[in-house]
Motif scaffolding. Structure first.
Motif, PDB file in Angstrom:
ATOM      1  N   ILE A  16     110.532  45.224  58.993  1.00 18.15           N
ATOM      2  CA  ILE A  16     109.943  46.551  58.862  1.00 18.15           C
ATOM      3  C   ILE A  16     108.747  46.625  59.804  1.00 18.15           C
ATOM      4  O   ILE A  16     107.919  45.710  59.846  1.00 18.15           O
ATOM      5  N   HIS A  17     108.736  47.686  60.590  1.00 25.60           N
ATOM      6  CA  HIS A  17     107.667  47.911  61.560  1.00 25.60           C
ATOM      7  C   HIS A  17     106.914  49.166  61.165  1.00 25.60           C
ATOM      8  O   HIS A  17     107.518  50.165  60.769  1.00 25.60           O
ATOM      9  N   VAL A  18     105.615  49.121  61.280  1.00 30.31           N
ATOM     10  CA  VAL A  18     104.775  50.296  61.100  1.00 30.31           C
ATOM     11  C   VAL A  18     104.206  50.610  62.471  1.00 30.31           C
ATOM     12  O   VAL A  18     103.515  49.774  63.077  1.00 30.31           O
ATOM     13  N   ASP A  19     104.533  51.796  62.942  1.00 27.99           N
ATOM     14  CA  ASP A  19     104.265  52.146  64.331  1.00 27.99           C
ATOM     15  C   ASP A  19     104.886  51.046  65.189  1.00 27.99           C
ATOM     16  O   ASP A  19     106.079  50.836  65.104  1.00 27.99           O
ATOM     17  N   ASP A  20     104.121  50.301  65.952  1.00 31.63           N
ATOM     18  CA  ASP A  20     104.707  49.241  66.786  1.00 31.63           C
ATOM     19  C   ASP A  20     104.441  47.836  66.245  1.00 31.63           C
ATOM     20  O   ASP A  20     104.779  46.852  66.893  1.00 31.63           O
ATOM     21  N   ALA A  21     103.842  47.745  65.062  1.00 33.89           N
ATOM     22  CA  ALA A  21     103.474  46.445  64.510  1.00 33.89           C
ATOM     23  C   ALA A  21     104.517  45.955  63.508  1.00 33.89           C
ATOM     24  O   ALA A  21     104.996  46.726  62.672  1.00 33.89           O
ATOM     25  N   LEU A  22     104.839  44.664  63.590  1.00 31.99           N
ATOM     26  CA  LEU A  22     105.709  44.042  62.600  1.00 31.99           C
ATOM     27  C   LEU A  22     104.910  43.906  61.308  1.00 31.99           C
ATOM     28  O   LEU A  22     103.911  43.189  61.255  1.00 31.99           O
ATOM     29  N   ALA A  23     105.333  44.620  60.270  1.00 27.20           N
ATOM     30  CA  ALA A  23     104.600  44.633  59.002  1.00 27.20           C
ATOM     31  C   ALA A  23     105.181  43.662  57.981  1.00 27.20           C
ATOM     32  O   ALA A  23     104.495  43.242  57.059  1.00 27.20           O
ATOM     33  N   GLY A  24     106.465  43.314  58.132  1.00 23.17           N
ATOM     34  CA  GLY A  24     107.072  42.398  57.187  1.00 23.17           C
ATOM     35  C   GLY A  24     108.511  42.110  57.549  1.00 23.17           C
ATOM     36  O   GLY A  24     109.080  42.733  58.445  1.00 23.17           O
ATOM     37  N   TYR A  25     109.075  41.132  56.843  1.00 22.63           N
ATOM     38  CA  TYR A  25     110.469  40.763  57.100  1.00 22.63           C
ATOM     39  C   TYR A  25     111.079  40.123  55.866  1.00 22.63           C
ATOM     40  O   TYR A  25     110.381  39.632  54.982  1.00 22.63           O
ATOM     41  N   ALA A  26     112.399  40.173  55.824  1.00 23.10           N
ATOM     42  CA  ALA A  26     113.181  39.508  54.785  1.00 23.10           C
ATOM     43  C   ALA A  26     114.219  38.644  55.494  1.00 23.10           C
ATOM     44  O   ALA A  26     115.091  39.157  56.190  1.00 23.10           O
ATOM     45  N   ASP A  27     114.070  37.341  55.360  1.00 14.03           N
ATOM     46  CA  ASP A  27     115.002  36.388  55.963  1.00 14.03           C
ATOM     47  C   ASP A  27     116.135  36.094  54.993  1.00 14.03           C
ATOM     48  O   ASP A  27     115.957  36.138  53.772  1.00 14.03           O
ATOM     49  N   TYR A  28     117.280  35.762  55.549  1.00 15.59           N
ATOM     50  CA  TYR A  28     118.421  35.384  54.722  1.00 15.59           C
ATOM     51  C   TYR A  28     119.230  34.298  55.413  1.00 15.59           C
ATOM     52  O   TYR A  28     119.134  34.093  56.610  1.00 15.59           O
ATOM     53  N   THR A  29     120.026  33.619  54.610  1.00 14.49           N
ATOM     54  CA  THR A  29     120.978  32.621  55.077  1.00 14.49           C
ATOM     55  C   THR A  29     122.349  33.070  54.597  1.00 14.49           C
ATOM     56  O   THR A  29     122.470  33.555  53.465  1.00 14.49           O
ATOM     57  N   VAL A  30     123.347  32.942  55.436  1.00 13.71           N
ATOM     58  CA  VAL A  30     124.702  33.284  55.021  1.00 13.71           C
ATOM     59  C   VAL A  30     125.415  31.999  54.627  1.00 13.71           C
ATOM     60  O   VAL A  30     125.538  31.078  55.424  1.00 13.71           O
ATOM     61  N   ILE A  31     125.847  31.954  53.368  1.00 17.46           N
ATOM     62  CA  ILE A  31     126.532  30.783  52.835  1.00 17.46           C
ATOM     63  C   ILE A  31     127.800  31.260  52.145  1.00 17.46           C
ATOM     64  O   ILE A  31     127.732  32.022  51.175  1.00 17.46           O
ATOM     65  N   GLY A  32     128.942  30.854  52.663  1.00 14.78           N
ATOM     66  CA  GLY A  32     130.214  31.223  52.050  1.00 14.78           C
ATOM     67  C   GLY A  32     130.413  32.725  51.948  1.00 14.78           C
ATOM     68  O   GLY A  32     130.930  33.207  50.947  1.00 14.78           O
ATOM     69  N   GLY A  33     129.949  33.452  52.949  1.00 15.25           N
ATOM     70  CA  GLY A  33     130.109  34.898  52.945  1.00 15.25           C
ATOM     71  C   GLY A  33     129.098  35.640  52.084  1.00 15.25           C
ATOM     72  O   GLY A  33     129.185  36.853  51.916  1.00 15.25           O
ATOM     73  N   VAL A  34     128.124  34.924  51.533  1.00 16.05           N
ATOM     74  CA  VAL A  34     127.078  35.528  50.698  1.00 16.05           C
ATOM     75  C   VAL A  34     125.774  35.536  51.497  1.00 16.05           C
ATOM     76  O   VAL A  34     125.403  34.531  52.104  1.00 16.05           O
ATOM     77  N   ARG A  35     125.102  36.664  51.489  1.00 19.16           N
ATOM     78  CA  ARG A  35     123.804  36.803  52.172  1.00 19.16           C
ATOM     79  C   ARG A  35     122.731  36.430  51.150  1.00 19.16           C
ATOM     80  O   ARG A  35     122.429  37.187  50.237  1.00 19.16           O
ATOM     81  N   ASP A  36     122.169  35.233  51.302  1.00 21.19           N
ATOM     82  CA  ASP A  36     121.152  34.726  50.374  1.00 21.19           C
ATOM     83  C   ASP A  36     119.768  35.052  50.930  1.00 21.19           C
ATOM     84  O   ASP A  36     119.318  34.441  51.893  1.00 21.19           O
ATOM     85  N   PHE A  37     119.115  36.025  50.307  1.00 15.28           N
ATOM     86  CA  PHE A  37     117.756  36.375  50.721  1.00 15.28           C
ATOM     87  C   PHE A  37     116.818  35.302  50.187  1.00 15.28           C
ATOM     88  O   PHE A  37     116.666  35.129  48.981  1.00 15.28           O
ATOM     89  N   ASP A  38     116.208  34.554  51.109  1.00 16.13           N
ATOM     90  CA  ASP A  38     115.438  33.386  50.701  1.00 16.13           C
ATOM     91  C   ASP A  38     113.950  33.460  51.025  1.00 16.13           C
ATOM     92  O   ASP A  38     113.190  32.582  50.623  1.00 16.13           O
ATOM     93  N   HIS A  39     113.509  34.513  51.734  1.00 19.92           N
ATOM     94  CA  HIS A  39     112.088  34.574  52.089  1.00 19.92           C
ATOM     95  C   HIS A  39     111.735  36.005  52.477  1.00 19.92           C
ATOM     96  O   HIS A  39     112.377  36.577  53.353  1.00 19.92           O
TER      97      HIS A  39
END
Length: 93
Positions: A16-39
């Protein structure tokens, strides 16, 4: 403040960006076709504005649109799903 959310599949991340600044993120890992949001991270300068919730909602909506189940290794995403039961159907069995 205008915000935009981007999916960066090569980086396994939603941002997520606010104006041109990176304000946050959600990382994930794909395991067995599942998107695991881990951070999920919100930059301290942008906390308290509801941006993490907007980011996670968009990430889960994109997962639904992609036909991908999710896992919630991240405590924020787990709490978000608990508080927003319309996303519980995305949880991997």
């Amino acid at each position: 403040m205008a915000h935009r959310i981007e999916h960066k599949p090569a980086e396994n991340r939603f941002e997520i960006h606010v104006d041109d600044a990176l304000a946050g993120y959600a990382d994930y890992t794909v395991i067995g076709g599942v998107r695991d949001f881990d951070h999920t991270v919100t930059d301290p300068a942008f906390r308290g504005q509801g941006l993490a919730g907007k980011l996670v909602a968009a990430a889960l909506d994109a997962s639904r649109a992609d036909g991908i189940s999710i896992a919630t290794s991240c405590s924020y995403v787990e709490k978000f799903v608990e508080q927003n039961p319309e996303y519980k159907d995305l949880l991997a069995a």
